[in-house]
Write an enzyme that holds these catalytic residues in place. Structure first.
Site, short mmCIF file in Angstrom:
data_model
loop_
_atom_site.label_atom_id
_atom_site.label_comp_id
_atom_site.label_asym_id
_atom_site.label_seq_id
_atom_site.Cartn_x
_atom_site.Cartn_y
_atom_site.Cartn_z
N GLU A 1 32.11 33.43 40.42
CA GLU A 1 33.40 33.86 40.97
C GLU A 1 33.43 33.75 42.49
O GLU A 1 34.33 34.31 43.13
CB GLU A 1 33.73 35.28 40.51
CG GLU A 1 33.89 35.37 38.99
CD GLU A 1 34.46 36.71 38.54
OE1 GLU A 1 34.79 37.56 39.37
OE2 GLU A 1 34.56 36.89 37.31
N LYS B 1 43.67 42.10 31.15
CA LYS B 1 43.41 40.66 31.13
C LYS B 1 44.24 40.08 29.98
O LYS B 1 43.92 40.32 28.82
CB LYS B 1 41.93 40.39 30.84
CG LYS B 1 40.97 40.79 31.95
CD LYS B 1 39.53 40.68 31.44
CE LYS B 1 38.51 40.68 32.55
NZ LYS B 1 37.12 40.79 32.01
P1 PGA Z 1 34.40 37.67 32.43
O1 PGA Z 1 34.06 38.72 33.55
O2 PGA Z 1 35.65 36.99 32.78
O3 PGA Z 1 33.19 36.76 32.45
O4 PGA Z 1 34.49 38.43 31.14
C1 PGA Z 1 35.02 39.40 34.30
C2 PGA Z 1 34.82 40.90 34.22
O5 PGA Z 1 33.89 41.36 33.54
O6 PGA Z 1 35.61 41.65 34.78
ZN ZN Z 2 34.40 43.54 33.74
#
Ligand code: PGA
Ligand code: ZN
Length: 419
Positions: free
Chosen positions: A194, A326
């Site tokens: 990231e 998400k």
């Molecule tokens: P991921 O991680 O997109 O790899 O699940 C992001 C998070 O855990 O916030």
């Molecule tokens: Zn997370």
């Protein structure tokens, strides 16, 4: 009325060089909406499942196209319900969570395009809105950095900043100061998934000391101007009832992990902790929230998987006090919004979040602003799939100008992090 006349799915590529799905919706008046599905690496067990990209693209160009053609894109709830029904599985594995989220988001973009409005404004309607407060990764670990350290995200929140733009200015300084510290130690090894610095630390706690030092090096007061947010992503190192800290070569019980996190809160300017325990352990989450919840945000990510029902159940138990949102975790935009409504009903905070596999798609920034979600997490301050989102926030802040509600950082974090 501008109805949907065409839907097209295509294979595109994400920030890890992995294939993903783009959906493009065309309306009768020629306007279009387009969105790309992101992908997680540290996924929760209850997430909508992404399927093989060729199959997801075929689902969009086949069954989904047939089902949605002729519909009004403004009717998001009806369209999303139709997608859910057409899929017919609990985990979205028939049409694919990746196909469904791309189409759902593309519908919203098409509706905004039909109204000739930016998506955030289309979603906000007449409501006044503010820019969300960013949580920005400085060091990446866990599943995003070859488990180089166990903790996944060491992030900064500019709790004293007066605007979204100012919080980015400050973060840029802190990010560079952190990199300079690592270079001085001979520990600069590039960036993680990231965009956070790839951590060459000997322990998980070293990251806290380095981040606090970087805030000070950049000329800010740790805990006042800028504070620390952690994503423990504890699922990733939980096995057989124990939390195994590989970098420190030791394993902890839930009680020991709880005590370790409390001692960190005592000694470092931490205001937010995500997924401190494994996703099934609501009791540990509730116990930690009782002890630490007045001093830090206790955030559920894998724990909630953006499910309104899980938020309501956790609220009854007092587990966590903040929800990570998400869209691709639950499937559709309507379900994501329902989870935000459930968080508000429970008195919980919320953070709109990207995934570790991202693209140039900036939809989530518009969701945070348009829905009035007060925080945003999209990774670090490097790599264009991250910067595209921070930069979109800057454009929205500029467009809102004096019409914006006050930037919420100081109010949100005034009482957190206090001893
Ligand atoms: P991921 O991680 O997109 O790899 O699940 C992001 C998070 O855990 O916030
Ligand atoms: Zn997370």
């Amino acid at each position: 009325m501008a109805t949907i006349v065409d839907i097209r799915g295509r294979k595109v590529w994400d920030s890890r060089g992995r294939a993903t799905v783009e959906a493009e919706i065309t309306l009768k008046n020629g306007r279009q909406g387009r969105a790309i599905a992101p992908a997680g690496a540290s996924t929760g067990a209850g997430e909508a499942k992404s399927i093989d990209v060729a199959k997801a693209v075929a689902a969009i160009n086949g069954r989904i196209r047939t089902a949605l053609i002729g519909s009004d894109p403004r009717d998001q709830a009806t369209l999303d319900a139709r997608l859910v029904k057409l899929d017919g599985t609990a985990d979205r594995s028939r049409l694919g969570g990746n196909a469904i989220v791309a189409v759902s988001l593309a519908c919203a973009h098409a509706a905004a395009a039909a109204a000739r409005k930016p998506l955030w404004q289309h979603l906000a309607g007449e409501r006044k809105v503010a820019l969300p407060v960013p949580q920005i990764q400085i060091f990446g670990g866990g599943a995003h950095a070859g488990a180089r350290v166990d903790i996944q995200d060491y992030m900064v929140i500019c709790t004293g900043a007066g605007s979204f733009a100012e919080s980015l200015e400050w973060t840029a300084e802190i990010y560079r100061a952190a990199g300079a510290r690592m270079a001085r130690k001979g520990a600069l090894q590039g960036v993680a998934d990231e965009g956070g610095w790839w951590p060459a630390f000997k322990s998980n706690e070293e990251g806290l000391a380095e981040l606090t030092g970087a805030i000070a090096d950049a000329g800010f007061k740790p805990g006042t101007d800028a504070a620390i947010a952690l994503d423990i992503a504890a699922n990733q190192f939980y096995r057989d009832g124990r939390y195994r800290l590989a970098v420190e070569n030791r394993s902890l019980s839930a009680e020991q992990l709880h005590a370790m996190l409390l001692s960190w809160i005592e000694r470092y300017p931490i205001v937010s902790i995500e997924d401190p325990f494994a996703e099934h352990d609501a009791e540990a989450m509730a116990s930690f929230t009782r002890t630490a919840g007045s001093r830090v945000q206790v955030v559920g990510d894998d724990f909630f998987v953006t499910s309104a029902a899980r938020v309501a159940a956790a609220a009854a138990q007092g587990a966590c006090n903040t929800v990570l949102l998400k869209p691709n975790q639950v499937g559709t935009l309507t379900e994501t919004l329902a989870c935000w409504e459930a968080a508000k009903a429970a008195g919980y905070g919320a953070i709109v979040s990207a995934r570790s596999g991202e693209t140039e798609d900036v939809s989530i920034v518009h969701l945070a602003v348009g829905w009035g979600v007060p925080q945003l997490k999209v990774g670090s301050f490097a790599r264009s799939e991250r910067m595209a989102k921070w930069n979109e926030g800057l454009r929205i802040e500029e467009a809102l100008g004096a019409a914006a509600l006050p930037y919420p950082a100081r109010k949100l974090f005034r009482r957190l992090g206090q001893k």
